[in-house]
Design a protein around this motif. Structure first.
Motif, PDB file in Angstrom:
ATOM      1  N   GLU A  13       3.761  -6.394   4.316  1.00 57.27           N
ATOM      2  CA  GLU A  13       3.555  -5.720   5.490  1.00 57.27           C
ATOM      3  C   GLU A  13       4.977  -5.922   6.319  1.00 57.27           C
ATOM      4  O   GLU A  13       5.478  -7.062   6.269  1.00 57.27           O
ATOM      5  N   ASP A  20       6.327   0.910   7.060  1.00 54.61           N
ATOM      6  CA  ASP A  20       4.911   0.423   6.771  1.00 54.61           C
ATOM      7  C   ASP A  20       4.592   1.337   5.744  1.00 54.61           C
ATOM      8  O   ASP A  20       4.074   2.571   5.924  1.00 54.61           O
ATOM      9  N   MET A  21       4.662   0.942   4.345  1.00 53.15           N
ATOM     10  CA  MET A  21       5.220  -0.054   3.779  1.00 53.15           C
ATOM     11  C   MET A  21       6.257   0.250   2.648  1.00 53.15           C
ATOM     12  O   MET A  21       6.122  -0.673   1.613  1.00 53.15           O
ATOM     13  N   HIS A  66       0.907  -1.134  -0.076  1.00 52.05           N
ATOM     14  CA  HIS A  66       0.098  -0.195   0.191  1.00 52.05           C
ATOM     15  C   HIS A  66       0.731   1.268   0.001  1.00 52.05           C
ATOM     16  O   HIS A  66       1.769   1.133   0.806  1.00 52.05           O
ATOM     17  N   GLU A 104      -5.079   1.767   2.339  1.00 53.78           N
ATOM     18  CA  GLU A 104      -5.084   0.582   3.211  1.00 53.78           C
ATOM     19  C   GLU A 104      -5.148   0.897   4.644  1.00 53.78           C
ATOM     20  O   GLU A 104      -5.806   0.172   5.199  1.00 53.78           O
ATOM     21  N   GLU A 105      -4.633   2.070   5.217  1.00 50.27           N
ATOM     22  CA  GLU A 105      -4.632   2.197   6.638  1.00 50.27           C
ATOM     23  C   GLU A 105      -5.669   2.884   7.065  1.00 50.27           C
ATOM     24  O   GLU A 105      -5.892   2.945   8.219  1.00 50.27           O
TER      25      GLU A 105
HETATM   26 ZN    ZN Z   1       0.946  -1.299   6.380  1.00 47.05          ZN
END
Ligand code: ZN
Length: 386
Positions: A164, A104-105, A72, A136-137
């Motif tokens: 990840e 991340d990431m 992501h 994504e987060e």
């Molecule tokens: Zn992540």
């Protein structure tokens, strides 16, 4: 285009502030141009607003089943954190590279991009795809567009590697993560005349008590052989809002709650049970005081669990490429469960550690990036001969 090292690429990627609330298009444009420099075409999959996008690219024969490297592009905010330097200007301190997203990431994405020349050096028998998502987060929103695109245009894939931060260990499972919002509407009035209103907070307390009983029930029945630190589904209320004054009967109350499910279907079952309690007990009691009373529960996001699948193709390959024998579970959520629910053999393995991510002065070690490059090299070698 000249070959760039994963460290240079990571520095460039960290330089784009892709906090989930912002656009990620500059980062996507950079990656697209980087890939184009090697003659690799990108498919850009925008969101509804056009301010964010996924990028999907294929190296090798797209008509054959292959391998997916998934990452992501968004990062978590830096608000409220006292960074020692600019979070979006990567700096090195010994073996550590600091900056938002190093672990991340973007570290994994940098390693995947640095591997492009090696992927192109000799023909691949099975393709390698890059699947880079947005948002994504904030509930794994972007990846669905990638999966739709793949389903429409490609044969089923052999394995998905989600990079990840796992310390390059092989992670075969995590819980799901669902966010819910319940709003309770009663009738406001002066606190001296509660008979004229319906106290939304009191009724919300009954609803929250019901959730608490689910949490207790689940805790009292831990699942034997569970790979998770907390071996049962958890339910908790995280935010409560309501009321305007001490001396007023509140007409509104809302609370946000969270479910971390150990297996698929748990969230649906809990929500059904909660709605049955609400519709059967709480709402009728409220309507006695005010016919317009209501309770509504909405699912804000529902990231499915990544269910351990011992001996899966993705797991077998990841163990080999990472040189690891053990497979563990993690506490955070990821896109892995979404790929898995779409029928793809999936595994989590990436550089950096979750304890080094999301924090002030987030960092990754050069050693972790090197391990990831080694992993991708072994994948390339495998894809060449597969
Ligand atoms: Zn992540």
């Amino acid at each position: 285009m000249a070959h760039s090292s994963e460290i240079e690429l990571l520095g460039r990627l960290v330089g784009f502030n892709t906090v989930s609330s912002r656009s990620n298009l500059e980062a996507i444009d950079f990656i697209k141009a980087y890939l184009a420099g090697f003659g690799v075409e990108s498919v850009i999959i925008p969101d509804a607003t056009g301010t964010k996008a996924n990028l999907f690219a294929t190296i090798g024969p797209a008509d054959r089943p292959g391998y997916v490297l998934s990452g992501h592009t968004d990062v978590v905010p830096v608000d409220g954190q006292e960074w020692s330097r600019d979070p979006f200007d990567m700096w090195r301190d010994g073996d550590r590279l600091h900056g938002r997203g190093t672990s991340d990431m973007k570290g994994f994405i940098a390693c995947a991009l640095a591997g492009i020349p090696a992927m192109l050096k000799e023909p691949l028998a099975a393709p390698i795809h890059l699947a880079l998502s947005y948002d994504e987060e904030v509930g794994c929103l972007g990846v669905h567009g990638i999966i739709e695109h793949m389903a429409k245009t490609l044969p089923p894939q052999l394995a998905v590697f989600v990079g990840e931060p796992t310390g390059m260990g092989v992670v075969g499972g995590h819980k799901g993560s669902a966010g819910l919002l319940t709003t309770v509407t009663g009738k406001a009035c002066h606190s001296s005349r509660p008979d004229l209103g319906v106290n939304a907070i009191f009724h919300a307390m009954d609803l929250m008590g019901e959730l608490r009983s689910y949490a207790n029930e689940l805790r009292s029945a831990p699942e034997a052989g569970s790979p998770f630190d907390v071996p049962y589904t958890t339910v908790s209320v995280g935010v409560v809002q309501g009321g305007t004054a001490r001396n007023a009967i509140p007409g509104d109350c809302a609370f946000q709650w969270d479910v971390r499910a150990t297996s698929g279907g748990v969230v649906e079952t809990l929500v059904e049970r909660f709605r049955a309690f609400s519709d059967g007990k709480v709402v009728p009691a409220m309507k006695e005081g005010f016919a317009g009373s209501a309770v509504a529960t909405n699912i804000a996001y529902d990231v499915p669990p990544f269910v351990p699948d011992a001996g899966s193709h993705a797991e077998t390959l990841a163990k080999r490429f990472a040189g690891r024998n053990e497979v563990t579970a993690v506490n955070y959520g990821s896109e892995a469960g979404i790929f898995q629910s779409a029928g793809m053999s999936t595994i989590l393995c990436g550089p950096g550690r979750d304890s080094e991510a999301h924090i002030t002065d987030e960092w990754i070690t050069v050693e972790q990036l090197e391990r990831c490059v080694g992993f991708i090299d072994r994948l390339i070698d495998h894809a060449r001969h597969a």
